[in-house]
Design an enzyme around this catalytic site. Sequence first.
Site, PDB file in Angstrom:
ATOM      1  N   ARG A  23       0.823  -1.209   0.000  1.00 19.16           N
ATOM      2  CA  ARG A  23       0.000   0.000   0.000  1.00 19.16           C
ATOM      3  C   ARG A  23       0.860   1.262   0.000  1.00 19.16           C
ATOM      4  O   ARG A  23       0.556   2.250  -0.669  1.00 19.16           O
ATOM      5  CB  ARG A  23      -0.917  -0.015   1.225  1.00 19.16           C
ATOM      6  CG  ARG A  23      -1.847   1.181   1.289  1.00 19.16           C
ATOM      7  CD  ARG A  23      -2.895   0.983   2.374  1.00 19.16           C
ATOM      8  NE  ARG A  23      -3.866   2.076   2.367  1.00 19.16           N
ATOM      9  CZ  ARG A  23      -4.105   2.865   3.418  1.00 19.16           C
ATOM     10  NH1 ARG A  23      -3.451   2.679   4.548  1.00 19.16           N
ATOM     11  NH2 ARG A  23      -5.000   3.823   3.329  1.00 19.16           N
ATOM     12  N   HIS A  41       0.678   4.439  -2.469  1.00 22.64           N
ATOM     13  CA  HIS A  41       0.466   5.813  -1.992  1.00 22.64           C
ATOM     14  C   HIS A  41       1.636   6.721  -2.333  1.00 22.64           C
ATOM     15  O   HIS A  41       1.466   7.930  -2.464  1.00 22.64           O
ATOM     16  CB  HIS A  41       0.187   5.816  -0.481  1.00 22.64           C
ATOM     17  CG  HIS A  41      -1.211   5.404  -0.146  1.00 22.64           C
ATOM     18  ND1 HIS A  41      -1.830   5.729   1.031  1.00 22.64           N
ATOM     19  CD2 HIS A  41      -2.130   4.702  -0.871  1.00 22.64           C
ATOM     20  CE1 HIS A  41      -3.073   5.238   1.032  1.00 22.64           C
ATOM     21  NE2 HIS A  41      -3.254   4.601  -0.098  1.00 22.64           N
ATOM     22  N   ASN A  73      -3.358   8.398   5.173  1.00 18.19           N
ATOM     23  CA  ASN A  73      -2.123   7.714   5.567  1.00 18.19           C
ATOM     24  C   ASN A  73      -1.937   7.566   7.077  1.00 18.19           C
ATOM     25  O   ASN A  73      -1.317   6.608   7.544  1.00 18.19           O
ATOM     26  CB  ASN A  73      -0.910   8.472   5.007  1.00 18.19           C
ATOM     27  CG  ASN A  73      -0.793   8.326   3.507  1.00 18.19           C
ATOM     28  OD1 ASN A  73      -1.196   7.310   2.936  1.00 18.19           O
ATOM     29  ND2 ASN A  73      -0.245   9.340   2.849  1.00 18.19           N
ATOM     30  N   HIS A 127      -6.200  -5.763  -2.315  1.00 19.39           N
ATOM     31  CA  HIS A 127      -7.053  -5.845  -1.126  1.00 19.39           C
ATOM     32  C   HIS A 127      -7.365  -7.284  -0.737  1.00 19.39           C
ATOM     33  O   HIS A 127      -8.245  -7.530   0.068  1.00 19.39           O
ATOM     34  CB  HIS A 127      -8.333  -5.034  -1.329  1.00 19.39           C
ATOM     35  CG  HIS A 127      -8.105  -3.555  -1.329  1.00 19.39           C
ATOM     36  ND1 HIS A 127      -9.069  -2.635  -1.666  1.00 19.39           N
ATOM     37  CD2 HIS A 127      -6.996  -2.828  -1.013  1.00 19.39           C
ATOM     38  CE1 HIS A 127      -8.575  -1.402  -1.563  1.00 19.39           C
ATOM     39  NE2 HIS A 127      -7.307  -1.491  -1.192  1.00 19.39           N
TER      40      HIS A 127
HETATM   41  C1  HEM Z   1      -8.719   1.593  -6.098  1.00 23.22           C
HETATM   42  C2  HEM Z   1      -8.626   2.505  -5.172  1.00 23.22           C
HETATM   43  C3  HEM Z   1      -8.224   2.174  -3.751  1.00 23.22           C
HETATM   44  C4  HEM Z   1      -8.837   2.613  -2.646  1.00 23.22           C
HETATM   45  C5  HEM Z   1     -10.048   3.528  -2.572  1.00 23.22           C
HETATM   46  C6  HEM Z   1      -8.147   2.029  -1.527  1.00 23.22           C
HETATM   47  C7  HEM Z   1      -8.490   2.245  -0.200  1.00 23.22           C
HETATM   48  C8  HEM Z   1      -7.935   1.560   0.855  1.00 23.22           C
HETATM   49  C9  HEM Z   1      -8.343   1.718   2.225  1.00 23.22           C
HETATM   50  C10 HEM Z   1      -9.397   2.690   2.742  1.00 23.22           C
HETATM   51  C11 HEM Z   1      -7.623   0.843   2.974  1.00 23.22           C
HETATM   52  C12 HEM Z   1      -7.718   0.620   4.476  1.00 23.22           C
HETATM   53  C13 HEM Z   1      -6.857   1.591   5.235  1.00 23.22           C
HETATM   54  C14 HEM Z   1      -7.163   1.488   6.700  1.00 23.22           C
HETATM   55  O1  HEM Z   1      -8.224   1.970   7.094  1.00 23.22           O
HETATM   56  O2  HEM Z   1      -6.366   0.918   7.451  1.00 23.22           O
HETATM   57  C15 HEM Z   1      -6.752   0.139   2.082  1.00 23.22           C
HETATM   58  C16 HEM Z   1      -5.876  -0.834   2.463  1.00 23.22           C
HETATM   59  C17 HEM Z   1      -4.980  -1.439   1.606  1.00 23.22           C
HETATM   60  N1  HEM Z   1      -4.786  -1.120   0.274  1.00 23.22           N
HETATM   61 FE1  HEM Z   1      -5.990   0.026  -0.865  1.00 23.22          FE
HETATM   62  N2  HEM Z   1      -7.134   1.249  -1.988  1.00 23.22           N
HETATM   63  C18 HEM Z   1      -7.134   1.320  -3.352  1.00 23.22           C
HETATM   64  C19 HEM Z   1      -6.219   0.722  -4.195  1.00 23.22           C
HETATM   65  C20 HEM Z   1      -5.122   0.014  -3.767  1.00 23.22           C
HETATM   66  C21 HEM Z   1      -4.022  -0.364  -4.601  1.00 23.22           C
HETATM   67  C22 HEM Z   1      -3.862   0.012  -6.072  1.00 23.22           C
HETATM   68  C23 HEM Z   1      -3.158  -1.068  -3.818  1.00 23.22           C
HETATM   69  C24 HEM Z   1      -1.834  -1.679  -4.165  1.00 23.22           C
HETATM   70  C25 HEM Z   1      -1.500  -2.085  -5.366  1.00 23.22           C
HETATM   71  C26 HEM Z   1      -3.745  -1.149  -2.508  1.00 23.22           C
HETATM   72  C27 HEM Z   1      -3.230  -1.848  -1.453  1.00 23.22           C
HETATM   73  C28 HEM Z   1      -3.780  -1.897  -0.195  1.00 23.22           C
HETATM   74  C29 HEM Z   1      -3.324  -2.797   0.850  1.00 23.22           C
HETATM   75  C30 HEM Z   1      -2.260  -3.862   0.711  1.00 23.22           C
HETATM   76  C31 HEM Z   1      -4.069  -2.493   1.984  1.00 23.22           C
HETATM   77  C32 HEM Z   1      -3.911  -3.100   3.386  1.00 23.22           C
HETATM   78  C33 HEM Z   1      -2.930  -2.221   4.157  1.00 23.22           C
HETATM   79  C34 HEM Z   1      -2.540  -2.722   5.521  1.00 23.22           C
HETATM   80  O3  HEM Z   1      -2.933  -3.820   5.916  1.00 23.22           O
HETATM   81  O4  HEM Z   1      -1.793  -2.015   6.202  1.00 23.22           O
HETATM   82  N3  HEM Z   1      -4.915  -0.461  -2.511  1.00 23.22           N
HETATM   83  N4  HEM Z   1      -6.957   0.597   0.794  1.00 23.22           N
END
Ligand code: HEM
Length: 330
Positions: A64, A68, A96, A195
């Site tokens: 992530r 970002h 973030n 995700h």
């Molecule tokens: C398409 C639009 C996207 C949105 C709106 C989005 C939004 C989010 C949100 C809200 C979270 C949770 C954050 C939290 O509350 O802790 C999250 C987690 C995550 N996102 Fe996305 N995301 C998107 C695309 C992506 C992309 C492109 C990637 C990587 C290629 C990604 C990888 C991740 C990962 C791995 C997590 C888990 C993070 C953790 O466990 O610390 N996301 N995302």
Amino acid sequence: MASNKLTFVLSTFILLVFQYVPPLDAQLQVGYYNGECSFVEFIIKEEVRKAFIVDRGVAAGLVRMHFHDCFVRGCDASVLIDSTPSNQAEKDAPANNPSLRGFQVIDNAKGRLEFLCPGIVSCADILAFAARDSVEITGGLGYDVPAGRKDGRISLLSEASANLPSPRFGVSQLTQAFANKGLDQNELVTLSGAHTIGRSHCTSFSNRLFNFNTTTAQDPTLDPLFAAQLAQQCPQGSTNNPNLVVPIDPSTPTIMDTAYYGNILANRGLFTSDQSLLTDPSTATQVTQNAQDPSLWRSKFADAMVKMGQIGVLTGGTGEIRVNCRVVNS
Ligand code: HEM
Ligand SMILES: *[C@@H]1O[C@H](CO)[C@@H](O)[C@H](O)[C@H]1NC(C)=O
């Protein structure tokens, strides 16, 4: 006469050399650090492995973090810069802070690399390698990471908020946010598959559980059973608690599989942004295809990560090699 010929040959050679302009997409190179600091990728992989053993969540955090970084000012490690009294940095944007994690892994790798080959390896490249290693260690397909990124000197909270897609976005807003970064709708669906690992804080989806709108309490596109489970984990009134988190893919939260797409097909996508991929015929087709063909998704995901890793990179004379990934060089 002979020296005239030599001059001609030499000047032709020099002309050829100076006319060579690398094509835009070939600015980064696989094996960029070979020779100068050839153990770079090994050291980074080792740091990711060490951290993963302690906390498997760091892999999700690093994937992530790379996303970002790349969506804000390109992949220039701007996400790693700490705020100062005179500047609120990206990492303190609501998208973030407090959710982004894995910074210590980058610091540890950078510390070792600065000791072994000072001033050579950029923080932006370290993050790109660490994200690749995180994909690999969670069972995703490994891929070569073209490197040679330089680090930027600017990091603004406001730019993170303006460029990072919101979990409340619908498919057209998501498509636009990705198009702004040169990524198409297929890449949107493919990359959203990240995700399949990691966690979320309650605030990122609590709008779907309570007071959805004036007539409906719950988002009707969310499976009621799943919604009830989530409401237990995130009770109304405590959804802002930063200590409350849920796995995004509860079935296999540490494995890079295609369960994410199966979840969406079962109305169990956690965020509005995930579930909305079913509302457009072409993204819906992609969701089904990825759910049915894991090996196709794995290779598309690897390709899309490489492409994402090239967004707006600084190369050559632009940017710097930061000494400490948290502060710009003085
Ligand atoms: C398409 C639009 C996207 C949105 C709106 C989005 C939004 C989010 C949100 C809200 C979270 C949770 C954050 C939290 O509350 O802790 C999250 C987690 C995550 N996102 Fe996305 N995301 C998107 C695309 C992506 C992309 C492109 C990637 C990587 C290629 C990604 C990888 C991740 C990962 C791995 C997590 C888990 C993070 C953790 O466990 O610390 N996301 N995302
Ligand atoms: C509330 O949401 C439901 C389901 O999406 C929708 O049918 C209804 O029109 C919405 N009501 C308002 C007032 O927005």
